[in-house]
Write a protein that holds these residues in place. Structure first.
Motif, PDB file in Angstrom:
ATOM      1  N   PHE A  62       0.793  -1.231   0.000  1.00  0.00           N
ATOM      2  CA  PHE A  62       0.000   0.000   0.000  1.00  0.00           C
ATOM      3  C   PHE A  62       0.827   1.284   0.000  1.00  0.00           C
ATOM      4  CE2 PHE A  62      -2.620  -3.287   2.055  1.00  0.00           C
ATOM      5  CZ  PHE A  62      -3.730  -3.245   1.223  1.00  0.00           C
ATOM      6  N   GLY A  63       2.139   1.185   0.110  1.00  0.00           N
ATOM      7  CA  GLY A  63       2.963   2.383   0.183  1.00  0.00           C
ATOM      8  C   GLY A  63       2.948   3.186  -1.110  1.00  0.00           C
ATOM      9  N   ALA A  64       2.882   4.495  -0.981  1.00  0.00           N
ATOM     10  CA  ALA A  64       3.027   5.374  -2.145  1.00  0.00           C
ATOM     11  C   ALA A  64       4.456   5.263  -2.656  1.00  0.00           C
ATOM     12  CB  ALA A  64       2.707   6.812  -1.750  1.00  0.00           C
ATOM     13  N   PRO A  65       4.676   5.554  -3.939  1.00  0.00           N
ATOM     14  CA  PRO A  65       6.029   5.411  -4.498  1.00  0.00           C
ATOM     15  C   PRO A  65       7.108   6.100  -3.674  1.00  0.00           C
ATOM     16  CG  PRO A  65       4.476   5.778  -6.263  1.00  0.00           C
ATOM     17  CD  PRO A  65       3.699   5.919  -4.978  1.00  0.00           C
ATOM     18  N   ASN A  66       6.831   7.312  -3.162  1.00  0.00           N
ATOM     19  CA  ASN A  66       7.844   8.034  -2.384  1.00  0.00           C
ATOM     20  C   ASN A  66       8.001   7.477  -0.969  1.00  0.00           C
ATOM     21  OD1 ASN A  66       5.252   9.070  -1.701  1.00  0.00           O
ATOM     22  ND2 ASN A  66       6.223  10.866  -0.797  1.00  0.00           N
ATOM     23  N   GLU A  67       7.061   6.655  -0.518  1.00  0.00           N
ATOM     24  CA  GLU A  67       7.186   6.004   0.780  1.00  0.00           C
ATOM     25  C   GLU A  67       8.007   4.721   0.684  1.00  0.00           C
ATOM     26  OE1 GLU A  67       2.866   7.505   2.604  1.00  0.00           O
ATOM     27  OE2 GLU A  67       3.076   5.470   1.753  1.00  0.00           O
ATOM     28  N   VAL A  68       7.951   4.089  -0.463  1.00  0.00           N
ATOM     29  CA  VAL A  68       8.691   2.841  -0.675  1.00  0.00           C
ATOM     30  C   VAL A  68      10.112   3.128  -1.135  1.00  0.00           C
ATOM     31  CG1 VAL A  68       8.729   0.649  -1.916  1.00  0.00           C
ATOM     32  CG2 VAL A  68       6.532   1.677  -1.284  1.00  0.00           C
ATOM     33  N   LEU A  69      10.237   4.004  -2.120  1.00  0.00           N
ATOM     34  CA  LEU A  69      11.535   4.331  -2.714  1.00  0.00           C
ATOM     35  C   LEU A  69      11.755   5.835  -2.574  1.00  0.00           C
ATOM     36  CD1 LEU A  69      13.951   3.227  -4.341  1.00  0.00           C
ATOM     37  CD2 LEU A  69      12.620   3.635  -6.419  1.00  0.00           C
ATOM     38  N   ARG A  70      12.611   6.211  -1.648  1.00  0.00           N
ATOM     39  CA  ARG A  70      12.748   7.623  -1.269  1.00  0.00           C
ATOM     40  C   ARG A  70      13.785   8.381  -2.098  1.00  0.00           C
ATOM     41  NH1 ARG A  70      12.496   7.503   5.359  1.00  0.00           N
ATOM     42  NH2 ARG A  70      10.467   6.458   5.522  1.00  0.00           N
ATOM     43  N   TYR A  71      14.115   7.851  -3.251  1.00  0.00           N
ATOM     44  CA  TYR A  71      15.162   8.466  -4.054  1.00  0.00           C
ATOM     45  C   TYR A  71      14.630   8.769  -5.455  1.00  0.00           C
ATOM     46  CZ  TYR A  71      17.592   6.198  -0.241  1.00  0.00           C
ATOM     47  OH  TYR A  71      17.965   5.780   1.008  1.00  0.00           O
ATOM     48  N   ASP A  72      15.273   9.705  -6.106  1.00  0.00           N
ATOM     49  CA  ASP A  72      14.891  10.034  -7.472  1.00  0.00           C
ATOM     50  C   ASP A  72      15.332   8.938  -8.442  1.00  0.00           C
ATOM     51  OD1 ASP A  72      13.793  12.449  -6.667  1.00  0.00           O
ATOM     52  OD2 ASP A  72      15.677  13.555  -6.943  1.00  0.00           O
ATOM     53  N   PHE A  73      16.297   8.134  -8.027  1.00  0.00           N
ATOM     54  CA  PHE A  73      16.772   7.038  -8.861  1.00  0.00           C
ATOM     55  C   PHE A  73      16.251   5.722  -8.280  1.00  0.00           C
ATOM     56  CE2 PHE A  73      19.857   8.084  -5.614  1.00  0.00           C
ATOM     57  CZ  PHE A  73      20.107   6.860  -5.014  1.00  0.00           C
ATOM     58  N   GLY A  74      16.415   4.665  -9.045  1.00  0.00           N
ATOM     59  CA  GLY A  74      16.011   3.347  -8.554  1.00  0.00           C
ATOM     60  C   GLY A  74      14.994   2.696  -9.474  1.00  0.00           C
ATOM     61  N   PRO A  75      14.652   1.428  -9.182  1.00  0.00           N
ATOM     62  CA  PRO A  75      13.765   0.648 -10.058  1.00  0.00           C
ATOM     63  C   PRO A  75      12.286   0.990  -9.848  1.00  0.00           C
ATOM     64  CG  PRO A  75      14.453  -0.699  -8.214  1.00  0.00           C
ATOM     65  CD  PRO A  75      15.165   0.623  -8.059  1.00  0.00           C
ATOM     66  N   LYS A  76      11.861   2.126 -10.352  1.00  0.00           N
ATOM     67  CA  LYS A  76      10.486   2.579 -10.146  1.00  0.00           C
ATOM     68  C   LYS A  76       9.469   1.681 -10.842  1.00  0.00           C
ATOM     69  CE  LYS A  76      11.934   7.400  -9.571  1.00  0.00           C
ATOM     70  NZ  LYS A  76      11.716   7.430  -8.118  1.00  0.00           N
ATOM     71  N   ASP A  77       9.902   0.965 -11.898  1.00  0.00           N
ATOM     72  CA  ASP A  77       8.982   0.051 -12.573  1.00  0.00           C
ATOM     73  C   ASP A  77       8.699  -1.201 -11.741  1.00  0.00           C
ATOM     74  OD1 ASP A  77      11.543  -0.985 -12.807  1.00  0.00           O
ATOM     75  OD2 ASP A  77      11.244  -1.737 -14.845  1.00  0.00           O
ATOM     76  N   SER A  78       9.365  -1.323 -10.582  1.00  0.00           N
ATOM     77  CA  SER A  78       9.164  -2.476  -9.706  1.00  0.00           C
ATOM     78  C   SER A  78       8.144  -2.207  -8.602  1.00  0.00           C
ATOM     79  CB  SER A  78      10.504  -2.881  -9.062  1.00  0.00           C
ATOM     80  OG  SER A  78      11.469  -3.156 -10.050  1.00  0.00           O
ATOM     81  N   LEU A  79       7.637  -1.002  -8.519  1.00  0.00           N
ATOM     82  CA  LEU A  79       6.689  -0.647  -7.465  1.00  0.00           C
ATOM     83  C   LEU A  79       5.280  -1.151  -7.801  1.00  0.00           C
ATOM     84  CD1 LEU A  79       7.925   3.011  -6.812  1.00  0.00           C
ATOM     85  CD2 LEU A  79       8.658   0.884  -5.693  1.00  0.00           C
ATOM     86  N   ASP A  80       4.412  -1.168  -6.792  1.00  0.00           N
ATOM     87  CA  ASP A  80       3.001  -1.553  -6.959  1.00  0.00           C
ATOM     88  C   ASP A  80       2.841  -2.966  -7.527  1.00  0.00           C
ATOM     89  OD1 ASP A  80       1.488   0.472  -5.837  1.00  0.00           O
ATOM     90  OD2 ASP A  80       1.579   1.717  -7.640  1.00  0.00           O
ATOM     91  N   PHE A  81       3.716  -3.865  -7.137  1.00  0.00           N
ATOM     92  CA  PHE A  81       3.648  -5.242  -7.643  1.00  0.00           C
ATOM     93  C   PHE A  81       2.292  -5.905  -7.384  1.00  0.00           C
ATOM     94  CE2 PHE A  81       4.389  -9.842  -6.995  1.00  0.00           C
ATOM     95  CZ  PHE A  81       4.860 -10.192  -8.249  1.00  0.00           C
ATOM     96  N   PRO A  82       1.715  -5.822  -6.160  1.00  0.00           N
ATOM     97  CA  PRO A  82       0.419  -6.485  -5.934  1.00  0.00           C
ATOM     98  C   PRO A  82      -0.693  -5.970  -6.847  1.00  0.00           C
ATOM     99  CG  PRO A  82       1.476  -5.967  -3.853  1.00  0.00           C
ATOM    100  CD  PRO A  82       2.252  -5.248  -4.907  1.00  0.00           C
ATOM    101  N   LYS A  83      -0.685  -4.666  -7.129  1.00  0.00           N
ATOM    102  CA  LYS A  83      -1.690  -4.122  -8.046  1.00  0.00           C
ATOM    103  C   LYS A  83      -1.425  -4.584  -9.472  1.00  0.00           C
ATOM    104  CE  LYS A  83      -3.943   0.097  -9.651  1.00  0.00           C
ATOM    105  NZ  LYS A  83      -3.937  -0.371 -11.068  1.00  0.00           N
ATOM    106  N   ARG A  84      -0.170  -4.612  -9.883  1.00  0.00           N
ATOM    107  CA  ARG A  84       0.163  -5.074 -11.228  1.00  0.00           C
ATOM    108  C   ARG A  84      -0.238  -6.534 -11.427  1.00  0.00           C
ATOM    109  NH1 ARG A  84       5.526  -5.165 -12.049  1.00  0.00           N
ATOM    110  NH2 ARG A  84       6.182  -4.426  -9.988  1.00  0.00           N
ATOM    111  N   CYS A  85      -0.154  -7.314 -10.358  1.00  0.00           N
ATOM    112  CA  CYS A  85      -0.593  -8.715 -10.434  1.00  0.00           C
ATOM    113  C   CYS A  85      -2.099  -8.794 -10.652  1.00  0.00           C
ATOM    114  CB  CYS A  85      -0.196  -9.461  -9.162  1.00  0.00           C
ATOM    115  SG  CYS A  85       1.578  -9.804  -9.031  1.00  0.00           S
TER     116      CYS A  85
END
Length: 298
Positions: A62-85
């Motif tokens: 349930f974390g928002a992108p900035n709560e999970v990954l606190r950096y401007d860089f990183g694997p942003k396409d890996s977020l929200d996995f449960p929703k993507r499923c």
């Protein structure tokens, strides 16, 4: 006198040896006992029942992108996995006559995929082996939100709130504790079954796979994701679906045996790699790639 002294000395030596041996035996016994006790303690502790892992899964789901990954860089396409499923499931499942408008999310963790499936599917049942995860799912269903914290560093944490989208009808969902290797017949059949990163954490994945033809209705959709991280602490090596060399010297993968076991009852529609990102602390995280397979019941 010398003879008496010799006898006394020998008796003293024998007595000392006996005491020393007894101490050594006792120390060895104590060490072995402590090691056995530590093993029992570790074995009895279910990591999936800890507050730490519950919080990690809440931010994972349930974390928002900035709560999970606190950096401007990183694997942003890996977020929200449960929703993507859930989106992958719904891209193949379409409500139609003759196929139950029901979904089963087995290994549902804290429920994001279940709630997302409820956008389209009338009845969604989420099952997880962890009672703590199931309790969190039911709390989210009841109130629509839950307070939790994530670890930043040492004893430093950040307070967060997990929220269910208000557009989702939470009454369509239900959650219960259960064993994927021993699912009750009373569950009935489903038009969509999802097993997310589950099969490589089961004591006998074949028990689960062999149950699927009676769980998925004819024409229904089955989606399985797995990073195929086979570990003996979860699954005896002789029951791994893949990750070994067979008696003919051939390398066997998890996908190989999925096709072998599911092939008689399911048609493979799609397979793809899906990355996911699990936050542990502000600076330590997991980046993993799950293999997703989509099947239709013959």
């Amino acid at each position: 006198m010398a003879q008496i002294f010799g006898i006394d000395h020998k008796m003293f030596a024998i007595g000392s040896l006996a005491i020393t041996s007894s101490v050594a035996v006792y120390s060895t016994y104590k060490l072995i006992s402590e090691r056995r006790q530590r093993k029992k303690t570790v074995a009895s502790e279910n990591v999936y029942e800890t507050q730490k892992l519950l919080n990690e899964y809440l931010v994972f789901h349930f974390g928002a992108p900035n709560e999970v990954l606190r950096y401007d860089f990183g694997p942003k396409d890996s977020l929200d996995f449960p929703k993507r499923c859930a989106d992958l499931c719904l891209s193949h499942y379409k409500p139609q006559q003759g196929i139950p408008n029901r979904a089963l999310d087995i290994g549902c963790a804290v429920g994001r995929t279940s709630f997302e499936l409820a956008r389209v599917i009338n009845e969604v049942i989420g099952i997880d082996f962890s009672q703590k995860f199931v309790d969190a799912c039911n709390a989210l269903k009841e109130s629509g939100e839950m307070k939790y914290w994530v670890l930043d560093e040492g004893a430093l944490v950040t307070d967060l709130i997990a929220r269910i989208d208000s557009d989702i009808d939470r009454s369509r969902t239900s959650f219960r504790q259960g064993d994927a290797c021993n699912l009750p017949v009373s569950l009935g059949q489903f038009g969509c079954v999802f097993a997310g990163n589950l099969i490589c954490r089961l004591p006998n994945p074949y028990d689960f796979l062999n149950r699927l033809p009676t769980l998925v209705a004819r024409g229904g959709i089955l989606v399985i994701t797995s990073p195929y991280t086979w570990l003996e602490e979860y699954t005896p090596k002789n029951l791994w679906l893949g990750g070994y060399i067979d008696k003919n010297g051939r390398k066997v993968t998890g996908f190989d045996n999925l096709k072998k076991v599911l092939g008689p009852d399911f048609d493979l529609l799609e397979d793809k790699d899906m990355p996911f990102f699990i936050r542990e602390t502000a600076h330590k995280n997991q980046w993993t790639v799950a293999h997703a397979t989509v099947w239709r019941r013959k």
